[in-house]
Design an enzyme around this catalytic site. Structure first.
Site, mmCIF file in Angstrom:
data_model
loop_
_atom_site.group_PDB
_atom_site.id
_atom_site.type_symbol
_atom_site.label_atom_id
_atom_site.label_comp_id
_atom_site.label_asym_id
_atom_site.label_seq_id
_atom_site.Cartn_x
_atom_site.Cartn_y
_atom_site.Cartn_z
ATOM 1 N N CYS A 1 0.638 -1.200 -0.101
ATOM 2 C CA CYS A 1 -0.055 0.060 -0.014
ATOM 3 C C CYS A 1 0.744 1.099 -0.116
ATOM 4 O O CYS A 1 1.535 1.751 -1.013
ATOM 5 C CB CYS A 1 -0.866 -0.077 1.243
ATOM 6 S SG CYS A 1 -2.410 0.901 1.045
ATOM 7 N N HIS B 1 -3.441 -5.223 0.854
ATOM 8 C CA HIS B 1 -3.110 -5.725 2.049
ATOM 9 C C HIS B 1 -3.111 -7.211 2.313
ATOM 10 O O HIS B 1 -3.894 -7.757 2.618
ATOM 11 C CB HIS B 1 -3.814 -4.969 3.287
ATOM 12 C CG HIS B 1 -3.691 -3.475 3.391
ATOM 13 N ND1 HIS B 1 -2.490 -3.074 4.168
ATOM 14 C CD2 HIS B 1 -4.121 -2.652 2.788
ATOM 15 C CE1 HIS B 1 -2.631 -1.736 4.123
ATOM 16 N NE2 HIS B 1 -3.495 -1.336 3.402
ATOM 17 N N GLU C 1 -1.735 -8.923 4.512
ATOM 18 C CA GLU C 1 -1.518 -9.402 5.695
ATOM 19 C C GLU C 1 -3.013 -9.649 6.353
ATOM 20 O O GLU C 1 -3.093 -10.277 7.427
ATOM 21 C CB GLU C 1 -0.850 -8.397 6.761
ATOM 22 C CG GLU C 1 -1.451 -7.163 6.990
ATOM 23 C CD GLU C 1 -1.137 -6.094 5.666
ATOM 24 O OE1 GLU C 1 -1.336 -4.768 6.041
ATOM 25 O OE2 GLU C 1 -0.858 -6.514 4.481
ATOM 26 N N SER D 1 0.677 -13.977 38.428
ATOM 27 C CA SER D 1 -0.579 -13.616 38.460
ATOM 28 C C SER D 1 -1.658 -14.703 38.394
ATOM 29 O O SER D 1 -2.937 -14.812 38.704
ATOM 30 C CB SER D 1 -0.866 -12.446 37.663
ATOM 31 O OG SER D 1 -0.931 -12.751 36.253
ATOM 32 N N GLY D 2 -1.181 -15.694 37.435
ATOM 33 C CA GLY D 2 -1.859 -16.890 36.714
ATOM 34 C C GLY D 2 -2.592 -16.429 35.444
ATOM 35 O O GLY D 2 -3.240 -17.226 34.725
ATOM 36 N N GLY D 3 -2.278 -15.167 35.069
ATOM 37 C CA GLY D 3 -2.418 -14.984 33.556
ATOM 38 C C GLY D 3 -1.631 -15.533 32.724
ATOM 39 O O GLY D 3 -0.684 -16.069 33.051
ATOM 40 N N ASP E 1 0.634 -14.525 30.413
ATOM 41 C CA ASP E 1 2.090 -13.954 30.248
ATOM 42 C C ASP E 1 2.750 -14.344 31.525
ATOM 43 O O ASP E 1 4.190 -14.857 31.205
ATOM 44 C CB ASP E 1 1.816 -12.479 29.949
ATOM 45 C CG ASP E 1 1.388 -11.956 28.850
ATOM 46 O OD1 ASP E 1 1.030 -12.827 27.778
ATOM 47 O OD2 ASP E 1 0.940 -10.654 28.932
ATOM 48 N N SER F 1 2.241 -16.843 33.440
ATOM 49 C CA SER F 1 2.247 -18.084 33.671
ATOM 50 C C SER F 1 3.241 -18.705 32.687
ATOM 51 O O SER F 1 4.073 -19.761 33.169
ATOM 52 C CB SER F 1 1.013 -19.035 33.507
ATOM 53 O OG SER F 1 -0.203 -18.402 34.227
#
Length: 523
Positions: free
Chosen positions: A85, A179, A181, A233-235, A237, A239
């Site tokens: 583009c 595009h 992508e 935290s257990g999230g 990332d 984890s």
């Protein structure tokens, strides 16, 4: 060990909303890439030593005198270049072609007829019935190339765009006005694969297994026998960060799980069971509910609540870290979008990489080194690595949960009573979404506590209790979202269960606001 950074693509960002999507597609192909701002220096490009370069789209017009341009070295580096583009337009202008503002702007679906076969379009065709191969693509442009640079040929056209694709095979320069992508471009991933693998010659070594091997080796090289502390935290990332560190340094990792009283139902016990019992991590559980709730008393403004929660977390984490006198490193679950966002917000340039302190900022006197094993990875890559490390798919694919937790899902002042009510109501909501098959059909769902009471009837008696709102949205990028059209009978079942099973709630409403104008979270 496999060198996963040996072959790499440099993506120069001209401001397109799709630029990160280019990077994710290249990674999906199996090749490492980095996203930098368009105004990098020749020295920086030489140091990165890319195998190929992609110029992104952007909102500017190449017809304007001061519009962004690619560094001249891009076209003298001797590597393949793909302009998308705006990237195609600036390539054409800088190499001697011409662009103009189009009388017929193209936004949305289009069909590109291929006029010549080059390496970029090899074996691509979305319409086998046409005389010439055609591609179903997504367009988003107001300018167009009207004169080719020397040695370029036209490879694709549309009825309103006479140069929809161009190439100079001798120099391996390619441009597409559409595009590739975005998923709307049917053969977009195949086109990018042609460029990255067949034209640039990149080997597809960017796989979950190789990334894990590389991350573990780098952690060992960075920290050696030192001890590391991590806020778990257990999230997703934190984890995945914990499991990578555990694989690399074992018991030298100390995880601190802060139970702030603002988590989902039984979440603290689930984290301890998963990471302590199943994976054998060294976890310190800190019950800090009273400390958080005391600090939040009398605060009803959303941003003030967020800042208070962040400050108390830092204080609690700091208190625990002082007990671990031999720790020399702090680990964080920083991911690549955090790095891009942090650099852009501080400098306006994505290629200046700064640390992104996702725990809200730690005291300078802690003087700990920083370990960020995920800082090169997008969220979808983190999930793939988590799966390879043994984390259950249902945990990795849970809906997003805000950092302040229920602190922004209890409107107004936060009280333990309110948190307990919304926690139990939300658990019923999630349970019914799973049972009905709707959980993974929506992008995010949650319950909000409304600090208003309403009259209800239970049996022969009246009740005057609190109200909650259910929220479910469908979105691709969380920048915009539509409210999810859950079946009425499902909403009725959820409402009845909450009112009957959660003593203290007498009314359930459903949020039918889109984003915009509303945000996804209420606060």
């Amino acid at each position: 060990m496999t060198n996963i950074h040996n072959h790499k693509i440099l993506i120069l960002d001209f401001g397109s909303q799709y630029t990160q999507l280019i990077a994710r597609r290249v990674r999906e192909i199996g090749v490492y890439c980095e996203l930098w701002a368009w105004d990098v220096t020749e020295e920086q490009i030489r140091e990165f030593n890319p195998t190929g370069i992609i110029l992104s789209g952007g909102p500017e017009s190449t017809t304007e005198e001061n519009s962004p341009r690619a560094p001249e070295y891009v076209f003298n580096a001797g590597v393949p270049v793909l302009g998308i583009c705006y990237g195609m337009q600036t390539m054409a202008m800088q190499l001697g072609g011409l662009t103009e503002t189009s009388d017929h702007r193209e936004f949305g679906y289009a069909s590109v007829e291929l006029k010549a076969t080059d390496s970029l379009f090899a074996k691509l065709n979305d319409d086998l019935t046409a005389c010439n191969p055609k591609l179903d693509v997504w367009m988003s442009h107001g300018d167009k190339v009207t004169r080719l640079p020397s040695n370029f040929q036209i490879t694709g056209v549309t009825p309103t765009c006479p140069i929809a694709a161009m190439s100079d095979e001798s120099r391996r320069f390619y441009g597409v006005q559409f595009h590739p992508e975005v998923t709307h471009t049917k053969s977009g991933l195949a086109l990018l694969t042609n460029f990255v693998v067949n034209i640039c010659g990149c080997e597809t070594k960017w796989t979950a297994e190789n990334i894990i091997e590389d991350a573990v080796a780098r952690i060992k090289a960075q920290v050696g026998d030192d001890e590391v502390i991590l806020g778990l935290s257990g999230g997703v990332d934190s984890s995945v960060t914990a499991l990578l560190l555990h694989r690399a340094i074992g018991k030298n990792l100390h995880c601190v799980f802060v139970d702030n009283g603002l988590l989902r139902l039984n979440e603290g016990d689930q984290v301890m069971e998963m990471f302590g019992d199943k994976f054998g991590l060294n976890i310190i559980r800190v019950n800090a509910e009273d400390r958080f709730l005391d600090a939040l008393k009398g605060i009803d403004e959303p941003e003030a609540k967020r800042k208070t929660i962040g400050k108390v977390f830092v204080d609690v984490f700091d208190d625990e870290s002082k007990k671990l006198t031999s720790v020399k490193w702090l680990a964080q679950g920083t991911i690549y979008p955090d790095v891009i966002e942090s650099a852009a917000s501080k400098t306006g340039k994505a290629h200046v990489i700064k640390s992104h302190h996702n725990v809200g900022g730690l005291p300078d006197y802690m003087k700990l080194g920083l370990v960020e094993p995920l800082r090169e990875l997008f969220k979808d890559e983190v999930r793939k690595i988590g799966l390879a490390l043994g984390l259950p798919a249902e945990m990795l694919n849970r809906h997003p949960f805000p950092g302040p937790g229920l602190g922004v899902r209890v409107l107004g002042e936060i009280k333990k009573e309110y948190c307990d009510l919304v926690r139990r109501a939300d658990a019923i909501f999630m349970e019914e979404l799973h049972a009905s098959g709707w959980y993974y059909k929506v992008s995010q769902a949650f319950t909000v506590f409304l600090p208003v009471k309403s009259v209800g009837v239970m049996g022969d008696g009246r009740k005057y209790d609190w109200a909650v709102s259910l929220r479910a949205v469908e979105t691709i990028d969380f920048m915009t979202a539509h409210w999810a059209h859950l079946p009425y009978d499902l909403l009725g079942k959820i409402s009845n269960r909450i009112i009957n099973e959660v003593n203290g709630i007498s009314r359930v409403v459903y949020d039918v606001s889109g984003k915009p104008p509303a945000t996804i979270e209420w606060e």
